[in-house]
Design an enzyme around this catalytic site. Structure first.
Site, PDB file in Angstrom:
ATOM      1  N   GLU A 126       0.712  -1.191  -0.236  1.00  0.00           N
ATOM      2  CA  GLU A 126      -0.122  -0.029  -0.153  1.00  0.00           C
ATOM      3  C   GLU A 126       0.532   0.895  -0.237  1.00  0.00           C
ATOM      4  O   GLU A 126       2.079   0.878   0.135  1.00  0.00           O
ATOM      5  CB  GLU A 126      -0.979   0.292   1.095  1.00  0.00           C
ATOM      6  CG  GLU A 126      -2.181  -1.315   1.223  1.00  0.00           C
ATOM      7  CD  GLU A 126      -2.969  -1.190   2.120  1.00  0.00           C
ATOM      8  OE1 GLU A 126      -2.532  -0.081   2.962  1.00  0.00           O
ATOM      9  OE2 GLU A 126      -3.320  -2.060   2.693  1.00  0.00           O
ATOM     10  N   HIS A 241      -8.033   9.889   2.778  1.00  0.00           N
ATOM     11  CA  HIS A 241      -8.090   8.678   1.788  1.00  0.00           C
ATOM     12  C   HIS A 241      -8.463   8.938   0.869  1.00  0.00           C
ATOM     13  O   HIS A 241      -9.640   9.893   0.115  1.00  0.00           O
ATOM     14  CB  HIS A 241      -8.941   7.473   2.379  1.00  0.00           C
ATOM     15  CG  HIS A 241      -8.246   6.363   1.759  1.00  0.00           C
ATOM     16  ND1 HIS A 241      -8.467   6.231   0.477  1.00  0.00           N
ATOM     17  CD2 HIS A 241      -7.725   5.125   2.645  1.00  0.00           C
ATOM     18  CE1 HIS A 241      -7.781   4.414  -0.058  1.00  0.00           C
ATOM     19  NE2 HIS A 241      -7.518   4.345   1.744  1.00  0.00           N
ATOM     20  N   ARG A 289       0.022   8.749   1.327  1.00  0.00           N
ATOM     21  CA  ARG A 289      -1.732   9.256   0.908  1.00  0.00           C
ATOM     22  C   ARG A 289      -1.523  10.582   1.129  1.00  0.00           C
ATOM     23  O   ARG A 289      -2.657  11.333   0.326  1.00  0.00           O
ATOM     24  CB  ARG A 289      -2.628   8.871   2.726  1.00  0.00           C
ATOM     25  CG  ARG A 289      -3.674   7.932   2.067  1.00  0.00           C
ATOM     26  CD  ARG A 289      -3.901   7.019   3.562  1.00  0.00           C
ATOM     27  NE  ARG A 289      -4.401   5.732   3.465  1.00  0.00           N
ATOM     28  CZ  ARG A 289      -4.494   4.716   3.676  1.00  0.00           C
ATOM     29  NH1 ARG A 289      -4.747   5.507   5.118  1.00  0.00           N
ATOM     30  NH2 ARG A 289      -4.726   3.627   3.677  1.00  0.00           N
ATOM     31  N   HIS A 350     -10.334   9.861   6.792  1.00  0.00           N
ATOM     32  CA  HIS A 350     -10.963   8.835   6.936  1.00  0.00           C
ATOM     33  C   HIS A 350      -9.891   8.370   8.027  1.00  0.00           C
ATOM     34  O   HIS A 350     -10.333   7.624   8.792  1.00  0.00           O
ATOM     35  CB  HIS A 350      -9.447   8.563   6.219  1.00  0.00           C
ATOM     36  CG  HIS A 350      -9.406   7.014   5.769  1.00  0.00           C
ATOM     37  ND1 HIS A 350     -10.267   6.198   5.823  1.00  0.00           N
ATOM     38  CD2 HIS A 350      -8.180   6.149   5.996  1.00  0.00           C
ATOM     39  CE1 HIS A 350      -9.718   4.976   5.908  1.00  0.00           C
ATOM     40  NE2 HIS A 350      -8.717   4.957   6.425  1.00  0.00           N
ATOM     41  N   ARG A 385      -0.553   8.868   8.568  1.00  0.00           N
ATOM     42  CA  ARG A 385      -0.171   7.533   8.849  1.00  0.00           C
ATOM     43  C   ARG A 385       0.468   7.098   7.578  1.00  0.00           C
ATOM     44  O   ARG A 385      -1.043   6.791   6.614  1.00  0.00           O
ATOM     45  CB  ARG A 385      -1.595   7.040   9.424  1.00  0.00           C
ATOM     46  CG  ARG A 385      -1.537   5.684   9.917  1.00  0.00           C
ATOM     47  CD  ARG A 385      -2.912   5.269  10.655  1.00  0.00           C
ATOM     48  NE  ARG A 385      -3.736   4.929  10.296  1.00  0.00           N
ATOM     49  CZ  ARG A 385      -4.694   4.364   8.985  1.00  0.00           C
ATOM     50  NH1 ARG A 385      -3.519   3.445   8.968  1.00  0.00           N
ATOM     51  NH2 ARG A 385      -5.495   5.085   8.468  1.00  0.00           N
TER      52      ARG A 385
HETATM   53  C1  SIN Z   1      -6.942   0.553   2.735  1.00  0.00           C
HETATM   54  O1  SIN Z   1      -7.734  -0.178   2.727  1.00  0.00           O
HETATM   55  O2  SIN Z   1      -6.892   1.352   1.964  1.00  0.00           O
HETATM   56  C2  SIN Z   1      -7.153   1.797   4.572  1.00  0.00           C
HETATM   57  C3  SIN Z   1      -6.289   1.278   5.662  1.00  0.00           C
HETATM   58  C4  SIN Z   1      -5.634   2.289   5.899  1.00  0.00           C
HETATM   59  O3  SIN Z   1      -6.413   2.831   6.396  1.00  0.00           O
HETATM   60  O4  SIN Z   1      -4.933   1.994   6.557  1.00  0.00           O
END
Ligand code: SIN
Length: 514
Positions: A126, A241, A289, A350, A385
């Site tokens: 991610e 997000h 993010r 988020h 985060r």
């Molecule tokens: C996501 O699945 O993108 C959210 C994961 C997160 O907020 O760390």
């Protein structure tokens, strides 16, 4: 005298007592409960059902070093980098180094992470991570699977009682710290005594018009801790997000398109098809993010469009449906024929990096009062985060709270709380319709002016307006959950706006253009 929300002559006090009270039935609260010494009685208080919190909705997974090709140093570095230099390094070390241990422990408790055909745990990537290190369950149902599993284990433990649909009204304190809580299960306010209280109530998403967070996230835990004298920290750092589904919004709750979709190769494009993250960051679509969010917003401003698109066409249908079953179903139910069709997305509120300040053992500044999960500010999340570190934080610091309580156990001694007199609050609350208007107004201010891109003058205006609403409720007699909620929302929103006003430089998610 400190403020309590309840009205003293209406609280039932029958001396109900537990050794430990945990407020919050998500991952942090449940895992904390499971680590409390079984000789202690534990009450878990949850505002809704097991499926009502943010943990349940976590899609992407849980970040931890489980692969030989990965290292603690790399995970620490990625966390610090995403946090924009604002993390507490000691807390990050704890988070990362205890990660594998808690992963093994939840596997022992029954959590099944997704595995390949050879039985090896699969990891994905991610935003902000330099390598694949995110474990997941049920494809994109990590939070649901983990919360359900831990919830089932907890409900089988004799020392744990769970109270669903029960609202935290207040934390009771005396000169020695926390001594209990007042809760409301819809009928009445009642006292539960305990000298070991853990707040794991989640966050503040519903202070905004749109959020990925569920309905109950109205800042109750933060406001209750503040009334009890706990200190909050970093409240200006709110994470947006990048990819919430831009259609099918229900009641301000936006469906998340996990970052793991980009981790598996999806690409963000604007309406003209331009892959606009290409030249913006070395990690492109998998940049941290805050950076991706701002690039999307800038693109939307430039083009005048109200969303961008996630191009998932490189994945074949069978893979997509198996890897992201929840997202696949949701998109198809809205007529988005993934993976052929691109998914319309835009950023939305988020996660709150700040919260109730805690130390490495989840202790707040009030004796006997602990906080863990999103409501807490351990310092690991910094100013932004790193993806999937929050589920890990729930486990690591939930367990740390429990171990500290086991070691420093504060005994109940039959003490009876003397209810504060409340006649100074003679004014009653305005009618429900006016409360609804105030809530809607506060949400619109937060959304408009305390978002991912901020301006100093509108932050100051917002702070003044929120403070005015807070002041309106401050000296009122509050008598039910709706009235408690508007008060808590006013407190939490005001503190966020005030902290945002105070921080003059842009850092991580706090981005000021002027
Ligand atoms: C996501 O699945 O993108 C959210 C994961 C997160 O907020 O760390």
């Amino acid at each position: 005298m400190r403020r309590y929300l309840f009205t003293n002559d209406k609280v039932r006090d029958e001396g109900e007592t537990y050794d430990v009270v945990i407020v919050g039935g998500g991952l942090a609260g449940l895992y904390c409960a499971l680590n409390i010494d079984p000789k202690h009685s534990v009450a878990i208080i949850s505002k809704g059902g097991i499926d009502s919190g943010s943990s349940w909705l976590a899609q992407g997974g849980i970040a931890a070093v489980t692969q030989e090709t990965d290292s603690f140093e790399a995970h620490i570095q990625d966390t610090l980098m995403a946090g924009a230099g604002h993390c507490d390094k000691k807390a990050v070390e704890v988070l990362v180094r205890e990660g594998p241990e808690v992963i093994n422990d939840v596997i022992r408790l029954g959590v099944q992470f997704d595995k390949d055909e050879d039985g090896n745990i699969i990891v994905t990537r991610e935003g902000g991570h330099c390598c694949r290190r995110i474990l997941h369950c049920g494809g994109d149902a990590t939070g649901r699977v983990m919360t359900k599993t831990l919830g089932e284990v907890a409900s089988g433990r004799e020392n744990i009682s769970v109270f669903f649909n029960t609202f935290l009204v207040d934390i009771l304190t005396d000169k020695n710290g926390a001594i209990g809580v007042v809760v409301n299960d819809g009928d009445e306010d009642r006292v539960i005594y305990s000298r070991n209280i853990v707040i794991a109530t989640g966050s503040i998403g519903q202070l905004y018009k749109f959020s990925t967070n569920p309905k109950g996230t109205t800042g109750d835990g933060i406001a209750a801790c503040m009334r009890a004298g706990a200190v909050c920290k970093d409240m200006e750092f709110v994470q947006f997000h990048p990819t919430a589904l831009a259609v099918g919004v229900e009641d301000g709750k936006m469906f998340l398109i996990s970052e793991a979709v980009r981790g598996e190769g999806a690409v963000l494009r604007n309406k003209s098809g331009e892959a606009f993250m290409y030249n913006k960051h070395s990690l492109r679509d998998l940049a941290p993010r805050d950076i991706v969010t701002r690039e999307i917003l800038k693109n939307m401003m430039k083009t005048g469009d109200d969303c961008v698109y996630l191009d998932v066409s490189d994945m074949d249908e069978e893979f997509f449906a198996k890897r992201f079953p929840t997202i696949f179903e949701k998109c198809r139910s809205l007529g988005i024929n993934v993976p052929k069709d691109s998914i319309p997305v835009h950023p939305t509120e988020h996660y709150l990096m700040g919260g109730v300040r805690t130390d490495l053992h989840a202790r707040t500044t009030v004796s006997g009062l602990y906080a863990c999960g999103e409501v807490a500010c351990t310092g690991v999340q910094g100013a932004n985060r790193l993806a999937s570190n929050s589920t890990l934080e729930c486990l690591v610091f939930g367990r740390r709270a429990a171990l500290k309580i086991n070691g420093d156990f504060r005994k109940n001694d039959g003490y009876k709380f003397e209810m504060p007199r409340s006649e100074e609050f003679d004014d009653v609350c305005p009618p429900d319709s006016e409360i609804d208007d105030d809530i809607a107004y506060m949400k619109s201010l937060m959304t408009e002016y305390v978002g991912a891109i901020r301006h100093t003058s509108s932050l100051e205006y917002t702070h003044r307006e929120l403070d005015r609403i807070y002041d309106k409720y401050r000296k009122r007699r509050l008598e039910n959950i709706k009235e408690y909620t508007v008060f808590n929302a006013a407190v939490a929103s005001t503190v966020i706006a005030e902290s945002a006003c105070k921080r003059k430089e842009s850092i991580g998610s706090h981005y000021i253009v002027d």
